[in-house]
Structures are given as C-alpha cells and as structure tokens.
Scaffold this active site. Sequence first.
Site, mmCIF file in Angstrom:
data_model
loop_
_atom_site.group_PDB
_atom_site.id
_atom_site.type_symbol
_atom_site.label_atom_id
_atom_site.label_comp_id
_atom_site.label_asym_id
_atom_site.label_seq_id
_atom_site.Cartn_x
_atom_site.Cartn_y
_atom_site.Cartn_z
ATOM 1 N N GLY A 537 0.840 -1.189 0.000
ATOM 2 C CA GLY A 537 0.000 0.000 0.000
ATOM 3 C C GLY A 537 0.871 1.233 0.000
ATOM 4 N N GLY A 538 0.265 2.333 0.268
ATOM 5 C CA GLY A 538 0.972 3.595 0.225
ATOM 6 C C GLY A 538 2.169 3.645 1.165
ATOM 7 C CG PHE A 539 1.488 3.456 4.892
ATOM 8 C CD1 PHE A 539 1.679 4.819 5.046
ATOM 9 C CD2 PHE A 539 0.218 2.935 5.006
ATOM 10 C CE1 PHE A 539 0.615 5.644 5.336
ATOM 11 C CE2 PHE A 539 -0.846 3.758 5.294
ATOM 12 C CZ PHE A 539 -0.654 5.114 5.452
ATOM 13 C CB VAL A 542 2.042 -6.156 4.366
ATOM 14 C CG1 VAL A 542 1.804 -6.856 5.691
ATOM 15 C CG2 VAL A 542 1.530 -4.729 4.429
ATOM 16 C CE LYS A 557 1.056 -2.406 7.022
ATOM 17 N NZ LYS A 557 -0.288 -1.916 7.083
ATOM 18 C CG ASP A 653 -5.976 4.587 3.355
ATOM 19 O OD1 ASP A 653 -6.878 4.744 2.506
ATOM 20 O OD2 ASP A 653 -4.879 4.073 3.072
#
Length: 882
Positions: A537-539, A542, A557, A653
């Site tokens: 995802g955006g971060f 995972v 993560k 989110d």
Amino acid sequence: MNNLLALNPITSFVFFLVLHHLAIAISKPAYNPTDSILTNCGSSGDTPAPDGRIWTGDQKSKFGPIEQSSSKSHSASALSQGGSVQYVPYMTARISQSQFTYTFPVTAGQKFIRLHFYSVSYQGGFNRFKDFFDVKAGPFTLLSNFSASFYAEARDTYSFIKEFCFNVAENQQLNLTFSPSLSKYAFINGIEIISMPSNLYYTPPEEGSGLISIGKKEKFFIQNDTALENMCRFNVAGGTISPVLDTGMYRLWRDDVLNLGLVNNEPNLSLNYSKIPNYTAPDEVYLSARQLGLNDTNLTWRVPVDQGFRYLVRLHFCEFVPDITKVNERRFDIFIDNQTATLGFDVIESSGGHGTPTYNDYIVTAGKKVGKADDDYRLFITLRPNPSSIYPDAFLNGLEIFKLNDSDGNLAGPNSLVSVPSPPATTAQPSAPTAKKSSTKKILLLAIGGSVMGLLIILSLLGFLVIWRIRKKQDGHYGSHYKSLSCCWRLNSAAYIGKSSRTMASSLPQELCRQFSLDEIKAATNDFHESLIIGSGGFGNVYRGDIDNGAMTVAIKRLNRESSQGVREFRTEIETLSQLRHVNLVSLIGYCLHEGEMVLVYDYMVNGTLRDHLYDKFKNPLPWKQRLEICTGAARGLHYLHAGASNTIIHRDIKTTNILLDENWVAKVSDFGLSKIGVNDSAVSTIVKGTWGYLDPEYARRHQLTEKSDVYSFGVVLLEVLCARKPLNQKLEEEQWNLVSWARKCIQNENIHLIIDPHLIGKIAPVCFQKFVEIAESCVREQGIERPSMHDVMEKLEFALELQQTADAEKEKMNPGEDYVYPQVSFHASRYTNIVGGFQLDSSNISIDLDTDTTGQTFPSVVSSSITSSHGFSGTINSSRK
Ligand SMILES: *[C@@H]1O[C@H](CO)[C@@H](O)[C@H](O)[C@H]1NC(C)=O
Ligand SMILES: *[C@@H]1O[C@H](CO)[C@@H](O)[C@H](O)[C@H]1NC(C)=O
Ligand SMILES: *[C@@H]1O[C@H](CO)[C@@H](O)[C@H](O)[C@H]1NC(C)=O
Ligand SMILES: *[C@@H]1O[C@H](CO)[C@@H](O)[C@H](O)[C@H]1NC(C)=O
Ligand SMILES: *[C@@H]1O[C@H](CO)[C@@H](O)[C@H](O)[C@H]1NC(C)=O
Ligand SMILES: *[C@@H]1O[C@H](CO)[C@@H](O)[C@H](O)[C@H]1NC(C)=O
Ligand SMILES: *[C@@H]1O[C@H](CO)[C@@H](O)[C@H](O)[C@H]1NC(C)=O
Ligand SMILES: *[C@@H]1O[C@H](CO)[C@@H](O)[C@H](O)[C@H]1NC(C)=O
Ligand SMILES: *[C@@H]1O[C@H](CO)[C@@H](O)[C@H](O)[C@H]1NC(C)=O
Ligand SMILES: *[C@H]1O[C@@H](CO)[C@H](O)[C@@H](O)[C@@H]1NC(C)=O
C-alpha cells in the site's frame, strides 16, 4: 514537554485543559487510602488502566480465589468489547458454576468495596442472561439472586459498578463469596477495595451526633454493624468528575443532568473547609450548583431506589454566589420522599460562612413495605424557597444516596426484570453487544451514565496519558516499568483470541510490543523476500513472517524509507499506537527501527482482507449475516479510535483492504495512525491523503479532516459489501464508474436492490435491507455535518444485525432446517430528499493510494491531481507509480 508537543494541536489543547485539574489530583489528594486493592479477575500480572492505576490479576494472587468444590472456577475472556468499555478490568472475568471466595487481608476500618461487571458472553460457553448469583461479604448479603446481564439490560448498558461500604474490625479478614444459583453461573470482572476516612459516612458515637431520621424523633446512628450500598452520587449541575479527580477515594461523581433550574458556578473561589474535612467531596462539587429558575417553584430530583429499605441521603451545600454573604438571603425548605426534612434551612447559617462547604445527612425509609413492591420506586428530593427568605431561591451542590442493610444484613433489592432479547446469543461465534431498543425500566441514574460515560472515559484516558507522561519524566524507572506493563495488554489480547498458536505468547511476556532487531526481521521475512509479500500500500509492502523460531506468525510492514519522518516522532507514534487495544483493531506487537528501516510488526490475520472475500478472488462468498457482523465489528473498532481511545484518531484510510479478518472472522481494523507516521507532518494540511474511491469529497475540497471523513469512507465500505463492487471501476459504463454516485442514483430511483451482490439475493431480510441501505446512504452524504457519527453507525448496524437475526430465527422456526428466501424489496428513498450526486474538486495536491487492478494491489503516491467533476469522478490524474 516535548512529548506533549509532539501530539496534535487538538489533543494538546485538551491535555492542557485537563492538566490543571490533574495536577491538583496528582500532587496532593486530600485523602490517601491505607488499603487500595485492585483485582483484575480472571487475569494475571499487573495491568494499568487508563486512569494510571495498576490492576493486579487474581491468578496466583494471595487473595484467592478459593474454590469450595472440586470444580474450579475459570478465567475467561469476554467475547466482545462494545463501544468504549475499558480493557481493564472488563475484558477478563472469574467465572464459575460453583462457589468461590476471595479473601482480602485488609487493615481494620471502613472501606469501599466496588464490584465491576461487564455483562457479555464469555469464553467457555458462558452466555449472557445465564448468570444468577449471590455475593456475600462477611455477614452481609450484597447481592442476591442477582443477574448482571438483566441488571445491565434494564439500564441500557453493559458495564457497571456496584459500590458498597463496609467496616472491617480489628484482625478480621474481608471475605467476598460468590455463589451461583443452581445450574447458573457467577462472574466478576474486577474488585476494588479502598479505605475511606473513618466516619465519612458512618456516624461517630459521641453525644450530640446522630442523624435526622425523617418522620421520627430519635436520632439515627450508622454504626460499624451496618453496610451501605451507593445508589447515586451527583455533582449537581457540575459535570462528571472521574474517579482520578476525586479526593483520593476514586469515587465517581456524575452530572445530575436535570433539565431544571439555573446552573451557577464560581470555579476560582477558594474554599474554606472549616466545617467539614476537605476530603468529603472534590472542590468542583461545591463550586457548582443548581438553583431555582425564574418561573420554577421548586427543584426536584427523582432517584430510583428499592422500596422498603432505609436510605442515607446526603445533600452537599456551599454558598458561593458573591452577592450572597448574609444569613436569611437564601433560606429554603427540604423535603425527602414527600416528607418534611428541614424547614427554613440556610446554608450560611449552617456552614458558618460564605465559601464554606457543608452537608446535611438524613435517614429515610423509602415508601412503606406494603403488599407488592413497586418496581419503579423513586425517592423524591425537593427543595422549595422558604417564605421568610429575602430571595425566593433554593440550591444544591451535590447529592449522595446510600441504601442501608435491613435487619437480616441484606442489601439486595429485587432483580431487574426484563425480557431477554430474542434470539438469545447461543452461537460459539463471538456475539457482540447489540443495540437495545426498549427496556422496561428506564433508570435515571444510568440513562445519565450512558451519555456521560464516553466523556468520562476519554477524560480518564487523557488523565492517564498525562500522568504517565508526567511520571515518565519524573521517574525513569516508572516509565520502563510501565512499558513492560503495557505488554500485558498484549498478553490479555492474546488470551482473548484463545488459540493455541497465540497462547504461546504467554511464555514470553516481556518481549511483546517489543523492539525487534533488523536481523530478526530479516530472518523472519527471508530478507524481505518477494514471495512473502501479502499486501502492499501507500506505506510499503507487508510480509508474512515467522518470529521466535516459528512460534508465532506475524504480519510485517516495511515502511517506505522516503515517506517516513524522523526517528523520534516515529517512536512517539508507536508508543501511542501500541496502547490502543480493542477486539476490533489489529494489535501492534512491536517495531524495528534500524539503519533507516522502519518496520511494524502486527498480529497476522489468517483470513486476510475483507475485500478478498467480496470480489475478484475466487473464494466462497460471505453469507449476509457474516458480512453484517464484520461491518458491525469494524464500526466498533473505528468508533473506538474516534471516541474511546486516548485522543481522537482519524483513520484516514478506511477501505476493505484495511479491514482484516481473524480465524474467527472477527473484523480487525488495520493501519490506523499510520497516516501520521507515513507523511511529513508539516504537509498534513496541504496534502489530502486517502484512497481513491473512498475519499471524502468535502475533505478533498476543503482539506479539513474530521471524523466524518472516516464515516464517508466507511459508507463506501458498506456499499462495497452490499454490492460486491469496487469503489471505482473504469471498466464499467461511465455512469457507474464511481460506486457512491451510482449507488446514490439507484437509491434515489428506488432500484438499489437491482445492483446488490447476486449472492445475496433472497438472503437479506427486507427490514434489515432497509436499515442497512439507510445507514450506508447517510454515511456517504455530501456534507460531513449530515453524516452520522461512528457511534450512531455502530449502533444502527447492531440493530440491523439484530433485525436479520430475528427474521432468520422466525423463518427457522416456521421451517426448521430448510432454506428460506426473503422477497426482494426496493429501498424507499422518499424520505431522503437531499440525495444529490456529484461534487467539485479543486486542483490540489492529492496523495492517494490508487486502488485499481484486479490483483487487489494498490499503488502508492499519486501527486498533483487536478479533478473537476459534476457527476462522480472524472478528470485527470498525474500519477507517478513508484
Ligand atoms: C486537607 O486538609 C488537611 C488538614 O486538614 C491538609 O493537611 C491538607 O493539605 C489538605 N489537602 C488539600 C488537598 O487541601
Ligand atoms: C468502628 O470501626 C472503626 C474502625 O474500624 C473504629 O475506629 C471505631 O471506633 C468503631 N466505632 C465504634 C463505635 O466501635
Ligand atoms: C431468581 O430470579 C429469577 C428471575 O428474576 C426468578 O425466576 C427465580 O425464581 C429467582 N430465584 C430465586 C431463588 O429467588
Ligand atoms: C474468611 O475466609 C477464611 C478462609 O476461608 C477463613 O479462615 C476466615 O475465617 C473467613 N473470615 C471471615 C470473617 O469470615
Ligand atoms: C478563573 O481563573 C482563570 C485563570 O486562572 C481565568 O482565565 C478565568 O477567567 C477565571 N474564571 C472566572 C469565572 O473568573
Ligand atoms: C416566566 O413566566 C412569565 C410570565 O408567565 C413569562 O413571560 C416568561 O416567559 C417565563 N419565563 C421563562 C423563562 O419561562
Ligand atoms: C415542583 O415544581 C413542579 C413544576 O414546576 C410542580 O409541578 C410541582 O407540583 C412542584 N412540587 C412541589 C412539591 O412544589
Ligand atoms: C411524592 O409526590 C409525587 C408527586 O408530587 C408522587 O408522584 C410520588 O408518588 C410521591 N411519592 C410518595 C412516596 O408518595
Ligand atoms: C474559615 O471559616 C472560619 C469559620 O467561619 C473562620 O474562622 C476562618 O477565618 C475562615 N478562614 C478563612 C481563610 O477565611
Ligand atoms: C444492619 O443494620 C443495622 C441497623 O441498621 C443492624 O443493627 C445490623 O444488625 C444489621 N447488620 C446485620 C448483619 O444484620
């Protein structure tokens, strides 16, 4: 105060407000109890509550419990955590079908005994509404044939506290015995024993003392052979005072929430405690009062009590109005239970001066023991101006009422009789607290409690944080002690999940919510091997990983290096996040901060994301009831973030890939708080974050983030669950690209039933469908102000679930074991006139996760978007894939 400043401005502001009250409470409570025992039943080790007090588990504790028969009592975890109930002591219980006894070796003296109950179903098949038990303390029966579930149900709540006062003689122990009725069970979540100053509520035996006994000539003495039960404790017209802010006895003072008279206060006056001791009540009680309104003839409080018992009624007074300094300016009459208590009472005359607190005690026998007891008996407390007064006025600062034991040593009233909601929870699946619509007995006390409890919890959580931070500053040892304690929370939550793989956790207590080394992380993920990626995802990515030599599977993560902020902020944030514990949130186990790597370690969720079970992937479609349960759970988790946690946390989110499912299909919200970690803080106000398709149009337009943005995104999730469609799908006709616009149009045209997931056709009870669509529609309204709060969403979903369960049970009853089909009905939109489609977005910096293709993967970081739309989403996106 760096730590404080690192929090967001709103929080800091609230902190500031709370701080000055707390400073008083922390520095010097007026009373310091000799005994202060907090027992977290069904648990082990020490666990701090949000107010900073440490609860000690009863497992292997010196206090017992001692079993009477060979069948032992159990430690069990609650199967649900509704609303914002505290983790400690409510999430675990001591529970048994046979008698058990706690023995507390306390010092001699008068004590508070507080029994904490959380009435839900518990592990091991202990279902709600199957509890009936007695509680005895020494010669006194505190509760008899008592059902915590019925009691809570009648008061529209789940958790409650029963407070008693009891004298322990020299060399005596305090024994508390719980005895279930035949084939039922007894349980208890927490026991609190706190000393009180002698003769605070008991009467000293001296000549000249003794209490006015209404309707009788003789004085009355509350002696050591008497036990009391608290019925109410109001800070009249002054707002709730949480236990930490009491004078040291941790009493809860509630707002009286009386819609009568005028509220008056003088918060800066300094009080003169020459008449009564300064621990009698917090200053706040004496510095606010309710007085007669212009057209009122009297002030009346009606407090529900059990008929036929004797009561101690304590009225707290303090004259603080600056203009009133002389005797006879405000003189009034006091009536209790419609009988004259005192005529011509004058506070200045009685207390000795302006700003001098005092109280009056009365003994009254409520009603008469005639025939059938009134189930809804109320004790009336009435104040009326005395004709001789200069100003026709009356006022009250505080009110406490206690029940006294009868001649058999009994304090127990009749049980609350309510009908059990149908169908009763009998499934092994965690069944969460559901909304209650009607209760036969609406009780002033707890009706008030409900509305105040939330605030109170926030307050005490804040208080806790402040205390914690202050203590951490002052005392490094406490700080590190605390850190290891917070790991116990994690332990409890592992116990809650109750799977063998998780209970491994109990063998490594100190190391949970821990700091991992980069080597450990690399070993767990095979050096971040691609084959172990389970999401992105955006971060960042995972990974699935095994830690502790395969003892535990976790989700790891790895945050994108470039998107992360400073190391110190990261750590602060993690500390905050690791304190958030809720059944419907994914637990943070630990983190790793090394060589620029920032890694978060979470519980691994076996059943993946909610989205995986809706479309694209070929899995069995989820049944409707399960979808409802998942939505309800996610709503609870989100509500906890908004209202129940230490400060409001906006998720930013919410989407179906951030709602994960554990092995029991319990919904767990993930990735909360990450928006703060993931971006540079200074940019928060200018960069809109979120995921395309879930993004609140108002937020995108105005850059003002509120909880209502999460509500919008959650509404999108609800529609996604109902329709099994992506929020954005550009493969469809343009009109249908955006799920929200399309669904709103269908709702308006009353044909939303035509676009629901085909797997659900015939499975949704029409009443439930109506409710569900109504909720979803209200969440995705254009204006944040028109959307409900997460609390409302949660309650309405619980109600929708109940409607479905009731309908299913009826179908099942008519045709046992057979399949049944519900008729398909359309949603009636006539009531929703303000449904409009489309909105405008200015050109702005928008950083969003573009949730696109069929693999369910998301692509990070879209910068600089310029979107104009009048019907759903369209426009240009200058996206750059990383
Ligand atoms: C309460 O009164 C006692 C003496 O009566 C005094 O020592 C103490 O400081 C007071 N506490 C507060 C908080 O005012
Ligand atoms: C009641 O008990 C308290 C403490 O346990 C003691 O100080 C007091 O003297 C007792 N009162 C009487 C009348 O015995
Ligand atoms: C206990 O209470 C329940 C429900 O109020 C009642 O049905 C039952 O008879 C009571 N049992 C006893 C022993 O009083
Ligand atoms: C309390 O329980 C203990 C152990 O069962 C017993 O020895 C003691 O006598 C009891 N005390 C009272 C006051 O009942
Ligand atoms: C009480 O004092 C605070 C500052 O100490 C002040 O800001 C506030 O206005 C005062 N309130 C009243 C009602 O005088
Ligand atoms: C009080 O009564 C007077 C006269 O009956 C009326 O005009 C006034 O509006 C009332 N005030 C309030 C606050 O109800
Ligand atoms: C108290 O006031 C209410 C409404 O103002 C009135 O109905 C009631 O009769 C009054 N009760 C007494 C005891 O004066
Ligand atoms: C007291 O008076 C009120 C009405 O003023 C009435 O509703 C209530 O039942 C009375 N209580 C008793 C115990 O008589
Ligand atoms: C408090 O009240 C007492 C009795 O009325 C009086 O003697 C004393 O001076 C007062 N103290 C202050 C600080 O006003
Ligand atoms: C509790 O009530 C008092 C009077 O209010 C009696 O004197 C006590 O005997 C009674 N206690 C018990 C254990 O019956």
